[in-house]
Design an enzyme around this catalytic site. Structure first.
Site, PDB file in Angstrom:
ATOM      1  N   GLY A  46      45.306  43.164  36.835  1.00 52.86           N
ATOM      2  CA  GLY A  46      44.941  43.031  38.238  1.00 52.86           C
ATOM      3  C   GLY A  46      45.046  41.583  38.683  1.00 52.86           C
ATOM      4  CD  GLN A  51      42.749  36.402  39.930  1.00 51.26           C
ATOM      5  OE1 GLN A  51      43.008  37.545  40.269  1.00 51.26           O
ATOM      6  NE2 GLN A  51      42.639  36.047  38.662  1.00 51.26           N
ATOM      7  CB  CYS A  92      39.336  36.792  34.803  1.00 53.55           C
ATOM      8  SG  CYS A  92      39.868  36.285  36.445  1.00 53.55           S
ATOM      9  CG  HIS A 138      39.129  37.486  41.714  1.00 51.07           C
ATOM     10  ND1 HIS A 138      38.797  36.250  41.197  1.00 51.07           N
ATOM     11  CD2 HIS A 138      39.539  38.232  40.660  1.00 51.07           C
ATOM     12  CE1 HIS A 138      38.993  36.264  39.875  1.00 51.07           C
ATOM     13  NE2 HIS A 138      39.441  37.452  39.534  1.00 51.07           N
TER      14      HIS A 138
HETATM   15 NI    NI Z   1      40.020  38.139  37.658  1.00 48.96          NI
END
Ligand code: NI
Length: 174
Positions: A46, A51, A92, A138
């Site tokens: 994901g 990000q 992550c 996020h």
């Molecule tokens: Ni993440």
């Protein structure tokens, strides 16, 4: 298509709150393609636009082993969460090498827009429910390590800053 640089915790830009996408147009579809390529290349299951330093509500997820089941979520909202919880060991792409257990709702109902700007809804449980909740966090500027104890968070920050300094030093020497 292009690979996008992924922000690394504790980069403060990971804590920006993403704005809703105003129009699902070619710019957004290009972002989705780049994010999907970046996620598959990493590899990860994901990726949220936050990000890659784009602060709009866009998420890509693919939890399949074959990497052929891409979910594109634009302006996603969780409209229902079950009372019962599940604990998963999460990781992550913005926190490399760190895995820890997080408790979240076991089942959720999600509403979002697809790449054509059309609304759709689905139920999720298991790993997909974990991923959706992780990626939507996020978009709110929240990284999964914030669910861990303050002591663990301090250790993770120290370790990642050290790794980032070492990586920069290696680049300097090239
Ligand atoms: Ni993440």
């Amino acid at each position: 298509m292009a690979l996008l640089p992924i922000l690394q915790y504790p980069d403060p830009r990971l804590h920006k709150v993403a704005a809703p996408v105003q129009q699902v147009d070619e710019r957004i579809r290009q972002l989705v393609r780049d994010m999907a390529q970046t996620m598959y290349e990493a590899p990860g299951v994901g990726l949220a636009a936050t990000q890659v330093d784009v602060h709009e509500r866009v998420v890509v997820i693919d939890i399949s082993d074959e990497g052929n089941d891409l979910h594109v979520l634009i302006n996603p909202e969780i409209t229902w969460k079950s009372e019962d919880k599940q604990v998963y060991e999460e990781g992550c792409l913005s926190v490399p090498g760190v895995y820890d257990e997080v408790e979240r709702a076991a089942k959720i109902h999600v509403r979002a827009l697809n790449e054509q700007g059309e609304p759709f809804e689905f139920d999720a449980e298991g790993l997909l429910a974990v991923c959706v909740q992780h990626e939507l966090d996020h978009l709110l500027g929240k990284v999964f390590v914030e669910y861990l104890s303050g002591l663990k968070q301090n250790r993770i920050r120290t370790r990642l800053r050290k790794q980032q300094r070492e990586a920069e030093r290696e680049l300097d020497q090239v």
